[in-house]
Write a protein that holds these residues in place. Sequence first.
Motif, mmCIF file in Angstrom:
data_model
loop_
_atom_site.group_PDB
_atom_site.id
_atom_site.type_symbol
_atom_site.label_atom_id
_atom_site.label_comp_id
_atom_site.label_asym_id
_atom_site.label_seq_id
_atom_site.Cartn_x
_atom_site.Cartn_y
_atom_site.Cartn_z
ATOM 1 N N GLU A 141 43.513 7.300 -23.162
ATOM 2 C CA GLU A 141 42.094 7.671 -23.821
ATOM 3 C C GLU A 141 41.642 6.721 -24.888
ATOM 4 O O GLU A 141 40.586 6.511 -24.919
ATOM 5 N N ALA A 142 42.552 6.346 -25.855
ATOM 6 C CA ALA A 142 42.207 5.286 -26.862
ATOM 7 C C ALA A 142 41.521 4.170 -26.201
ATOM 8 O O ALA A 142 40.545 3.612 -26.671
ATOM 9 N N ALA A 143 42.265 3.556 -25.201
ATOM 10 C CA ALA A 143 41.700 2.299 -24.472
ATOM 11 C C ALA A 143 40.154 2.597 -23.969
ATOM 12 O O ALA A 143 39.325 1.752 -23.895
ATOM 13 N N ASP A 144 40.232 3.678 -23.091
ATOM 14 C CA ASP A 144 38.751 4.226 -22.446
ATOM 15 C C ASP A 144 37.648 4.502 -23.466
ATOM 16 O O ASP A 144 36.607 3.719 -23.502
ATOM 17 N N GLU A 145 38.055 4.881 -24.735
ATOM 18 C CA GLU A 145 37.174 5.228 -26.125
ATOM 19 C C GLU A 145 36.649 3.635 -26.370
ATOM 20 O O GLU A 145 35.442 3.514 -26.399
ATOM 21 N N ILE A 146 37.640 2.579 -26.318
ATOM 22 C CA ILE A 146 37.213 1.581 -26.896
ATOM 23 C C ILE A 146 36.271 0.900 -25.935
ATOM 24 O O ILE A 146 35.241 0.337 -26.132
ATOM 25 N N ALA A 192 40.030 4.135 -32.709
ATOM 26 C CA ALA A 192 40.557 4.823 -31.540
ATOM 27 C C ALA A 192 42.106 4.920 -31.500
ATOM 28 O O ALA A 192 42.889 5.642 -31.136
ATOM 29 N N TRP A 193 42.463 3.527 -31.863
ATOM 30 C CA TRP A 193 43.934 3.292 -31.747
ATOM 31 C C TRP A 193 44.691 4.190 -33.007
ATOM 32 O O TRP A 193 45.992 4.833 -32.603
ATOM 33 N N PRO A 227 42.557 15.292 -38.831
ATOM 34 C CA PRO A 227 43.450 14.748 -37.851
ATOM 35 C C PRO A 227 42.589 14.620 -36.607
ATOM 36 O O PRO A 227 41.602 15.229 -36.240
ATOM 37 N N ALA A 228 43.137 13.465 -35.790
ATOM 38 C CA ALA A 228 42.290 13.216 -34.451
ATOM 39 C C ALA A 228 42.543 14.499 -33.612
ATOM 40 O O ALA A 228 43.439 15.351 -33.603
ATOM 41 N N ILE A 229 41.556 14.452 -33.017
ATOM 42 C CA ILE A 229 41.496 15.575 -31.952
ATOM 43 C C ILE A 229 41.977 15.077 -30.400
ATOM 44 O O ILE A 229 41.674 14.269 -30.030
ATOM 45 N N ALA A 230 42.792 15.876 -29.841
ATOM 46 C CA ALA A 230 43.401 15.497 -28.354
ATOM 47 C C ALA A 230 42.422 15.710 -27.728
ATOM 48 O O ALA A 230 41.818 16.731 -27.380
ATOM 49 N N GLY A 231 42.186 14.880 -26.423
ATOM 50 C CA GLY A 231 41.500 14.979 -25.372
ATOM 51 C C GLY A 231 39.969 14.722 -25.701
ATOM 52 O O GLY A 231 39.262 15.105 -24.696
ATOM 53 N N ALA A 232 39.798 14.150 -26.858
ATOM 54 C CA ALA A 232 38.180 14.135 -27.214
ATOM 55 C C ALA A 232 37.895 12.684 -26.393
ATOM 56 O O ALA A 232 38.945 11.808 -26.568
ATOM 57 N N SER A 233 36.766 12.429 -26.162
ATOM 58 C CA SER A 233 36.401 11.031 -25.662
ATOM 59 C C SER A 233 35.579 10.122 -26.721
ATOM 60 O O SER A 233 35.350 9.040 -26.505
ATOM 61 N N THR A 234 35.866 10.720 -27.751
ATOM 62 C CA THR A 234 35.050 10.262 -28.957
ATOM 63 C C THR A 234 36.156 10.029 -30.109
ATOM 64 O O THR A 234 36.930 10.882 -30.190
ATOM 65 N N PRO A 235 35.881 9.260 -31.215
ATOM 66 C CA PRO A 235 37.051 9.274 -32.156
ATOM 67 C C PRO A 235 36.399 10.175 -33.371
ATOM 68 O O PRO A 235 36.962 9.824 -34.377
ATOM 69 N N ALA A 236 36.034 11.474 -32.952
ATOM 70 C CA ALA A 236 35.808 12.538 -33.962
ATOM 71 C C ALA A 236 36.879 13.121 -34.634
ATOM 72 O O ALA A 236 37.846 13.399 -33.780
ATOM 73 N N GLY A 237 37.112 13.150 -35.746
ATOM 74 C CA GLY A 237 38.213 13.885 -35.907
ATOM 75 C C GLY A 237 38.111 15.344 -36.437
ATOM 76 O O GLY A 237 36.874 15.792 -36.546
ATOM 77 N N ALA A 238 39.121 16.008 -36.744
ATOM 78 C CA ALA A 238 38.665 17.710 -37.116
ATOM 79 C C ALA A 238 37.740 17.881 -38.250
ATOM 80 O O ALA A 238 37.201 18.986 -38.322
#
Lengths: 518, 285, 400
Positions: free
Chosen positions: C388-393, C367-368, A451-462
Amino acid sequence: MIWRYIAKHSLKILFLGVLCAVSVYVFVFLIAKGLYIPSVMSLIGAGFITYIFLSEKRYPIRWLIPGLLFLAVMVVYPIGYTLVSSFTNVGTGHMLSKDQAIDHLLDRSYTPDNAIAYTYTAFADTSGDLALILEGADQMILYVDGRATDIAWSDPRLVDEDSDGTTDRFGDYSRLTILQTVQRLSVIEDYRIEYKGTTIGLENLNEFRTRAPLYVYDEEAETMKDLQTGIVYTAREGIFTAPDGEEIYPGYKAGIGLRNFVKLVTNPQISGPFAKVFLWTFIYATLTVLLNFALGLFTAILLNDPFMRFRTIYRVLAMIPYALPAFITILVWRGMLNVHFGVINHMLVALFGSGAHIPWLQNAMWAKVSVLLVNLWLGYPYMMLISLGALQSIPASLYEAARVDGATWWQRFWKITLPLLLMPLAPLLIGAFAFNFNNFTLIYLLTEGGPAIAGASTPAGATDILISYTYNLAFAGEHGNQLGLAAAVSVMIFLIVATISAINFRMTGTLEELSKNV
Amino acid sequence: MYSRHTLLGSVWRHGIVLLLCVFSVFPALWIASASFNATNNMQLQQLIPPNPSLAHYRELFTSDRYQYATWLLNSLKISLLTSVFTVIMAGLGAYAFSRFRFKGRRVGLLGLLLIQMFPQMLAIVAIFLLILSLGDIFPWAGLNTHTGLLLVYLGGAMGFNTWLMKGYFDTIPRSLEESAKVDGATPFQAFYLIILPLARPILATIFVLSFITAYSELFIATILLRSNSQFTLAVGMNLLISNRYDNRWGMFAAGALIAAIPFLIVFIIAQRSLVSGLTRGSVKE
Amino acid sequence: MKKTIAVLLGVLMLTGLFLVANASEPGKLLIWADDTRAPIMLNVAKQFTEVYGVEVEVQEIESGETRGQLATAGPAGEGPDILIGAHDWLGELILNGLIEPIILEPATIAEFNPVAIDAFKWGNLLYGVPYATENVALIRNTDLVPEVPATFEELLTVAAALTDLEAGEYGFLIQEPDPYHTFALYSAGGGYVFGKDANGVLDPCDIGLDNAGSIAGATILDQMVKDGIEIAGAGYGEVTGAFNASNLGMMIGGPWTLSDIKANSINYGVSAIPPINGNAPGVFVGVQGFMISSFSENKVLANLFIKDFLISTDVMLGLYIEGDRPPAYLPALAFLAGNEDIQGFAAAAATAIPMPKIAEMASVWDAWIGALELIVNQEQDPATAMQEAADEIRALLGCE
């Protein structure tokens, strides 16, 4: 004398003869196609094989040739290809070679203001060569043998045989029907007719039209000039760029040196979560191999027992996870682990009441457990199979001797079974570690990295492992797929896994076993 | 290693094994249930579907678009050929590594292992271009041919298979070949006539492993095969669920179950060689 | 020495056997279609061959594989002449120089749905001939929900009344985490993915996923979860499964869901998604069409095939029957005027927005999806999640 030699080794000579003949053919063929490196490689390969078969000293390697041949072509070559790609910017917008991109751009044309449309008639002579007669507003053009000339209505070569108003023959060429014209379209559409300073090309089935090429290419300066706007685009790293930064697509593959690797190391999107993702990848790969091996070996020992009735049936049932395609079983597990709809939670609720919902795939920790659980289901049959195979190599006499000496079953297991099994199996376990380190399929199908990790600045999941995470980034970067970057990722991951494995080899003494026998 | 079971011993042994079998079989039961369910629902909540029907099974064998029977035969052919050649090539190589000492042996063994660790995701493009070019030279081995696919699969013949076999060969005492040599046998004859029969368990293991690998391989087959009649089972079945939203789960489940049968048959035959306590008593230690 | 001579003799003898000339291929067409459309293409191909005597071959390539294979096979000379694909592939294909513009007469263009034509345009050029449009709409079980709710708020009330989580009954579910299906919530308030710049072209650095409208939409979703209407773990299979078992009152779905619904004998109705806060929600529309590969050796022939044989009511209707998607060809669409489902989807598409076709769209999904997941799992509030998603993108695309 030589004939006796030939007779005795006729099979070998035949084989080598065929091999050399084929390789010569392949060499010539590839040279004709412009593929110089593969052609030389095929010659070298054939030469190597011939040498091995003719040399007495190299006799053992003959045994390896078939396997090595396939390995070299089907495995090593793609690795080389990936390696080379990692030094280029190949990806969306840079998929073509430079020549292909230039050809594509030079093919582009626009319809100039003074464009003339020409209807045409096609003729062919007995040897199949084509002649075209184009009719424009004021003129008629004859196009034959690559040259365009004016032609008048009254030209005697134009013959109307049946007096129906249409020309049936032009000299030795007779008129083609629409059907025949359509069958030649692919040839006709390649014609670029130069006539009085204009270029005329086939617009559709019925007409030619003046075309103005959109670009002109200066090979020395490596620039493309837009003839409509006058802007000059310079080739820069795989794309033609205008002074103001505007780019023309398509671009082409260009070498960019180590830039992909630098990006991997310095890009905050990658380096940020790197430590976390790597740690989980390492732990998961290690745990899963240990768990799978433990269960597989345990089952193998139980089912190796000649006193165990129904052994065969049990073995077959235990192999079922291995017999079904992974991409259905992983999806089935995903459905079973669904927090509200899945049958596992249904059973838990039935047994333990409504609070017993486990968020299998929604919670980071449980998602990791799910990954290990599903991989256990998928992987223990393989471990059982190789354990069963390896168990057969342990002579029964050893056990008898041990029993005579009064050893318990636990001691027999630790002192005889396990060490003797690990010898052939250790490399496979290390291999299983490497396989799971890169087990993209499982993560992708089961959790998609989530699942997605809150507060991450990248789309890495758990549950993202190194390879799933970095590939995703390579395929989601600007402009989409960055295959060069993905290739660099492959190289980087290989270096990591190979290093870990080499360390493992050291520790398990696999290499020592090798050197002992040398 | 083993002795007769006591009653308690039998009970707990069979109990545990049964538990493991339930663990293994349970998801398969779900797939079976989906295959008998007339609707295309994978998210069932009951094991026994409300209106069981054989519609999906029938459709598998009568559909024009999904030529299941053809795919099954294609997969069987390719997998059997792959397994046979893999066992041969890996066996030859493993024997050499086990019995001979030659320059490059250590490096070769290590290299074999390490090469398998390279992520092959992008290799697909290279392999595509390779077979494309191969097809220009030899049209019968190019794109959309089973020969081309077989050649790619054989690239994986040496590798872990060789290690596994080598490990097994190492445990066979050399005295057997020594005496054969004294009798005038070439190394190949010693290998073929003496060692191979003794190595049946490991040959069977490798056969099964390479069979299932070829049988369920999807990515390379997808990129090399182009026409419906050439598809393997994996490629064809993937068609059934490849659309994001329009999935024929029922047919897919039915197809998956039927597809499992040949592999299980191969396994049943092969595992007879996995017999415990095989005494190699042909030479007194 | 002996051996070497022996081998060379063998080489000489056998080399001759292999000098075979390669035959060249006459002009013929190659079409790539996935397994659904291949049969129809084969039929049309047969007609074409009958009329013109030109051979047409249809190869089955899985839809998802087409772009990747085209990029490798096309330049290598093994690509198709005609391929079938979605309009949002345009950005990637054009960037890779893989497709050619197609010239159609204005009269012919007028025979198509303007939204569909627009979807296949890049700049001023048309790069594909559309044949089907698809979008999601509100699909309801008419036994459980007899009347279409007038507003979204009313829809939620109806849904709440029908929902009984313990019994496994649901009132309204949007499959998640799925941006495509959830977009209606965002667009109603003015949310968007990429904004348009002064020239009307999509600007990849103008990302509207964290503007007020988007956050409002995300908040609605969040509220649905808090009220117990929307639940975690509701993917496509789960939502349609529940609907087909009469356990779900309403869902957002596309034409692809209908065949299973009918197979399960559920009484259903298709309608536009009700206005949210007084604003009509816009849905993403996807358009399927035929494109010509720029590596084709038979471009004029391919154009002929498309214009004279594919653009016809019969073929377009045939494609509809196989795919259940509303035709983009207006004469064929008119033929289906009495079809309620088509009208329902058309109503939902009244305020449709074509899926963005620039290649940068690839960077948006992950991201979305992550943001939606966090919202549904209640691990983050909607505003922060979307920001955060928008910033990631923006970081992925290198925008400032």
